[in-house]
Design an enzyme around this catalytic site. Structure first.
Site, mmCIF file in Angstrom:
data_model
loop_
_atom_site.group_PDB
_atom_site.id
_atom_site.type_symbol
_atom_site.label_atom_id
_atom_site.label_comp_id
_atom_site.label_asym_id
_atom_site.label_seq_id
_atom_site.Cartn_x
_atom_site.Cartn_y
_atom_site.Cartn_z
ATOM 1 C CG ASP A 85 -15.070 -18.113 -3.350
ATOM 2 O OD1 ASP A 85 -14.946 -16.919 -3.021
ATOM 3 O OD2 ASP A 85 -14.348 -18.663 -4.211
ATOM 4 C CB SER A 130 -3.338 -12.600 3.947
ATOM 5 O OG SER A 130 -2.627 -13.834 3.920
ATOM 6 C CB THR A 182 -3.471 -4.723 6.992
ATOM 7 O OG1 THR A 182 -2.063 -4.558 7.020
ATOM 8 C CG2 THR A 182 -3.975 -4.147 5.665
ATOM 9 C CD GLU A 224 1.296 -4.787 4.309
ATOM 10 O OE1 GLU A 224 1.268 -4.594 3.089
ATOM 11 O OE2 GLU A 224 1.862 -5.761 4.840
ATOM 12 C CE LYS A 282 -7.492 -6.457 4.639
ATOM 13 N NZ LYS A 282 -8.447 -7.542 5.046
ATOM 14 C CG ASN A 333 4.041 -7.424 9.796
ATOM 15 O OD1 ASN A 333 3.765 -6.265 9.502
ATOM 16 N ND2 ASN A 333 4.575 -8.264 8.942
ATOM 17 N NE ARG A 379 7.044 -8.188 -0.139
ATOM 18 C CZ ARG A 379 6.508 -8.470 1.051
ATOM 19 N NH1 ARG A 379 6.135 -7.506 1.867
ATOM 20 N NH2 ARG A 379 6.350 -9.718 1.431
ATOM 21 N N PRO A 380 9.355 -5.563 -5.004
ATOM 22 C CG PRO A 380 8.567 -6.164 -7.116
ATOM 23 C CD PRO A 380 8.885 -6.730 -5.762
ATOM 24 N N GLY A 381 8.356 -2.161 -4.717
ATOM 25 C CA GLY A 381 7.477 -1.249 -3.944
ATOM 26 C C GLY A 381 7.510 -1.506 -2.449
HETATM 27 P P1 NAD Z 1 -4.537 -16.152 5.786
HETATM 28 O O1 NAD Z 1 -4.089 -16.010 4.373
HETATM 29 O O2 NAD Z 1 -3.760 -17.013 6.713
HETATM 30 O O3 NAD Z 1 -6.030 -16.714 5.822
HETATM 31 C C1 NAD Z 1 -7.031 -16.235 4.971
HETATM 32 C C2 NAD Z 1 -8.229 -17.151 5.100
HETATM 33 O O4 NAD Z 1 -9.247 -16.638 4.224
HETATM 34 C C3 NAD Z 1 -7.961 -18.598 4.658
HETATM 35 O O5 NAD Z 1 -8.565 -19.488 5.572
HETATM 36 C C4 NAD Z 1 -8.610 -18.696 3.303
HETATM 37 O O6 NAD Z 1 -9.073 -20.004 2.998
HETATM 38 C C5 NAD Z 1 -9.772 -17.709 3.440
HETATM 39 N N1 NAD Z 1 -10.184 -17.173 2.146
HETATM 40 C C6 NAD Z 1 -9.408 -16.633 1.169
HETATM 41 N N2 NAD Z 1 -10.145 -16.284 0.111
HETATM 42 C C7 NAD Z 1 -11.447 -16.598 0.429
HETATM 43 C C8 NAD Z 1 -12.673 -16.468 -0.259
HETATM 44 N N3 NAD Z 1 -12.740 -15.960 -1.498
HETATM 45 N N4 NAD Z 1 -13.803 -16.857 0.369
HETATM 46 C C9 NAD Z 1 -13.759 -17.372 1.634
HETATM 47 N N5 NAD Z 1 -12.609 -17.555 2.307
HETATM 48 C C10 NAD Z 1 -11.462 -17.162 1.723
HETATM 49 O O7 NAD Z 1 -4.687 -14.676 6.333
HETATM 50 P P2 NAD Z 1 -4.370 -14.093 7.778
HETATM 51 O O8 NAD Z 1 -2.946 -13.748 7.859
HETATM 52 O O9 NAD Z 1 -4.974 -14.982 8.798
HETATM 53 O O10 NAD Z 1 -5.181 -12.710 7.709
HETATM 54 C C11 NAD Z 1 -6.556 -12.655 8.075
HETATM 55 C C12 NAD Z 1 -7.057 -11.244 7.928
HETATM 56 O O11 NAD Z 1 -6.312 -10.364 8.767
HETATM 57 C C13 NAD Z 1 -6.906 -10.671 6.505
HETATM 58 O O12 NAD Z 1 -8.018 -9.884 6.229
HETATM 59 C C14 NAD Z 1 -5.646 -9.825 6.586
HETATM 60 O O13 NAD Z 1 -5.707 -8.779 5.639
HETATM 61 C C15 NAD Z 1 -5.740 -9.313 7.996
HETATM 62 N N6 NAD Z 1 -4.441 -8.989 8.639
HETATM 63 C C16 NAD Z 1 -3.424 -9.899 8.619
HETATM 64 C C17 NAD Z 1 -2.223 -9.601 9.287
HETATM 65 C C18 NAD Z 1 -1.077 -10.581 9.324
HETATM 66 O O14 NAD Z 1 -0.004 -10.227 9.820
HETATM 67 N N7 NAD Z 1 -1.223 -11.802 8.849
HETATM 68 C C19 NAD Z 1 -2.106 -8.377 9.940
HETATM 69 C C20 NAD Z 1 -3.163 -7.463 9.910
HETATM 70 C C21 NAD Z 1 -4.339 -7.798 9.263
HETATM 71 O O1 DAU Z 2 1.510 -5.292 8.385
HETATM 72 C C1 DAU Z 2 0.479 -6.229 8.363
HETATM 73 C C2 DAU Z 2 0.688 -7.183 7.215
HETATM 74 O O2 DAU Z 2 1.749 -8.059 7.599
HETATM 75 C C3 DAU Z 2 -0.564 -7.985 6.857
HETATM 76 O O3 DAU Z 2 -1.559 -7.114 6.416
HETATM 77 C C4 DAU Z 2 -0.239 -9.008 5.766
HETATM 78 O O4 DAU Z 2 -1.390 -9.818 5.517
HETATM 79 C C5 DAU Z 2 0.884 -9.889 6.250
HETATM 80 O O5 DAU Z 2 1.260 -10.795 5.232
HETATM 81 C C6 DAU Z 2 2.094 -9.050 6.661
HETATM 82 O O6 DAU Z 2 2.691 -8.420 5.492
HETATM 83 P P1 DAU Z 2 4.264 -8.306 5.298
HETATM 84 O O7 DAU Z 2 4.557 -8.149 3.865
HETATM 85 O O8 DAU Z 2 4.831 -7.277 6.227
HETATM 86 O O9 DAU Z 2 4.721 -9.761 5.851
HETATM 87 P P2 DAU Z 2 5.839 -10.770 5.325
HETATM 88 O O10 DAU Z 2 6.016 -11.818 6.373
HETATM 89 O O11 DAU Z 2 5.577 -11.206 3.927
HETATM 90 O O12 DAU Z 2 7.146 -9.856 5.301
HETATM 91 C C7 DAU Z 2 7.650 -9.242 6.494
HETATM 92 C C8 DAU Z 2 8.892 -8.460 6.117
HETATM 93 O O13 DAU Z 2 9.925 -9.401 5.734
HETATM 94 C C9 DAU Z 2 8.695 -7.553 4.904
HETATM 95 O O14 DAU Z 2 9.493 -6.392 5.068
HETATM 96 C C10 DAU Z 2 9.241 -8.371 3.735
HETATM 97 C C11 DAU Z 2 10.339 -9.188 4.374
HETATM 98 N N1 DAU Z 2 10.580 -10.528 3.788
HETATM 99 C C12 DAU Z 2 9.511 -11.351 3.604
HETATM 100 C C13 DAU Z 2 9.688 -12.605 3.058
HETATM 101 C C14 DAU Z 2 8.514 -13.513 2.810
HETATM 102 C C15 DAU Z 2 11.868 -10.913 3.487
HETATM 103 O O15 DAU Z 2 12.844 -10.165 3.684
HETATM 104 N N2 DAU Z 2 12.044 -12.163 2.945
HETATM 105 C C16 DAU Z 2 11.008 -13.022 2.707
HETATM 106 O O16 DAU Z 2 11.252 -14.152 2.179
#
Ligand code: NAD
Ligand code: DAU
Length: 348
Positions: free
Chosen positions: A60, A86, A131, A133, A160, A185, A287-289
């Site tokens: 962790d 995330s 990200t 964001e 982040k 995303n 979603r708020p904000g």
């Molecule tokens: P995810 O939630 O799928 O995976 C996160 C991983 O981190 C998991 O395997 C979890 O077990 C591990 N983890 C969480 N807390 C931990 C801790 N305290 N110690 C060790 N391991 C821990 O996330 P993801 O979507 O694969 O995102 C990975 C990275 O990329 C993140 O830093 C996220 O901010 C960034 N990112 C994600 C997206 C996206 O669209 N998903 C886009 C841009 C950047």
């Molecule tokens: O932009 C990069 C980011 O993309 C990453 O940093 C984050 O880790 C990742 O989770 C993702 O964030 P988003 O909030 O954009 O992803 P999400 O899939 O949750 O939502 C995508 C869009 O869809 C967002 O505008 C919210 C909307 N949404 C999401 C969910 C879960 C809905 O309308 N309904 C839903 O049920």
């Protein structure tokens, strides 16, 4: 031989990065460091877990002493940091967990790297995965560049942004070699079904409502996860020390249009009459904000490092849907247990 620690390697993006490195660089030892939270799943790595250059360590990143032990043992030459909380919606209900992992956890890793490398940084690199964001929300026009001012709004993006600042601060203060990527995303195989695309795939398969927040006009820029993994490989090896790179696909979709495209492809693949899945679309409380629009200008990574995505969105989405159709056991496993409680609380 290089030792590379990849944190969060059992998660969605991390598992694709681990696979990219383990298969492409047999002379590297890849250590997947992950706490296996609800989002971490070693099933994601079943196909490569027995390869000799792969090792898993359960740790962790909020546990500074344990992290230091792991760094001492493996003496990494490189760290690729993806471990994080995330999901934006979860950050709204429990911000503290995001501060702990995303901020304190990142600082623990930076301290461990700095200590192990003892200011002798030759051949060393800390790659922080972040990200888009952190840049806040765009109006109807404009793109985020590497120079866009940080303006995070959600507890997730605030955590982040803070972690990004710490990584740069360790570079500026202690000379720690680093690169940083801010990606849009992601979508693709192994995406946890709390996020929009896999949640809708799961709900279409179970004939459940497809929840669209607000009016559905929010816009995101989508990139296939394997293309993100390839960008990380490129920046880790070729990026300029101290620089950040925006990663994206120039692929903007309003949520409502994206879900309609998903419904169309799902209906075709499932043999449904056209329009069947669209009937499940349900507008729900916003979603708020909620940030209106994200869009990445990926010119720098393209011009400096020759990077470009390998698939179109339509191809990537088709590959993604096929993966979920062929891996319904994976989907059933991750949506049993805790997921039910989360879903009930978030959408009831
Ligand atoms: P995810 O939630 O799928 O995976 C996160 C991983 O981190 C998991 O395997 C979890 O077990 C591990 N983890 C969480 N807390 C931990 C801790 N305290 N110690 C060790 N391991 C821990 O996330 P993801 O979507 O694969 O995102 C990975 C990275 O990329 C993140 O830093 C996220 O901010 C960034 N990112 C994600 C997206 C996206 O669209 N998903 C886009 C841009 C950047
Ligand atoms: O932009 C990069 C980011 O993309 C990453 O940093 C984050 O880790 C990742 O989770 C993702 O964030 P988003 O909030 O954009 O992803 P999400 O899939 O949750 O939502 C995508 C869009 O869809 C967002 O505008 C919210 C909307 N949404 C999401 C969910 C879960 C809905 O309308 N309904 C839903 O049920």
């Amino acid at each position: 031989m290089k030792n590379i620690i990849i944190t969060g390697g059992a998660g969605f993006i991390g598992s694709h990065v681990v696979r990219e490195f383990v298969t492409k660089y047999p002379n590297y030892k890849v250590i997947n460091l992950d706490a296996l939270t609800y989002a971490g799943n070693l099933e994601n790595l079943k196909d490569i877990e027995s390869l000799p250059n792969y090792e898993f360590v359960k740790a962790d990143i909020t546990d500074a002493a344990h992290i230091f032990e792991v760094f001492q043992k493996y003496q990494p030459d490189g760290v690729i940091h993806l471990a994080a909380e995330s999901h934006v919606d979860r950050s709204i209900t429990d911000p503290t967990a995001f501060v702990m992992t995303n901020v304190i956890g990142t600082v623990n890793l930076l301290n461990a790297a700095k200590e192990i490398w003892k200011d002798n940084y030759e051949g060393k690199r800390f790659h922080h995965v972040s990200t888009d964001e952190v840049f806040g929300a765009l109006g109807d026009t404009g793109l985020f560049t590497e120079d866009t001012k940080y303006d995070p709004h959600s507890p997730y993006s605030a955590s982040k942004a803070s972690s990004d600042h710490f990584v740069r601060a360790y570079h500026d203060t202690y000379g720690l070699p680093m690169v940083l990527t801010n990606c849009s995303n992601n979508y693709g195989p192994n995406h946890f079904p709390e996020k929009l695309i896999p949640l809708c795939i799961h709900n279409i398969l179970n004939k459940k409502p497809l929840p669209i927040y607000g009016d559905g006009k929010y816009t995101r820029d989508w990139l296939f996860v394997i293309d993100h993994a390839k960008a990380i490989d490129n920046v880790f090896h070729n990026g300029k020390n101290g620089d950040s790179y925006n990663v994206g696909g120039f692929n903007e979709w309003q949520n409502i249009d994206l879900v309609k495209e998903l419904c169309k492809q799902m209906d075709a693949k499932l043999g449904n009459t056209a329009g069947t899945s669209e009937q499940l679309i349900t507008f729900v409380k916003d979603r708020p904000g909620h940030d209106l629009r994200y869009a990445i200008d990926a010119t720098k990574i393209n011009e400096e490092l020759g990077y470009e995505p390998s698939v179109t969105f339509e191809q990537g989405l088709s590959i993604t849907i096929d993966w979920y159709l062929n891996n319904q056991e994976w989907l059933n496993n991750v949506t049993s247990g805790d997921y039910q409680g989360y879903y009930e609380k978030q959408y009831s």
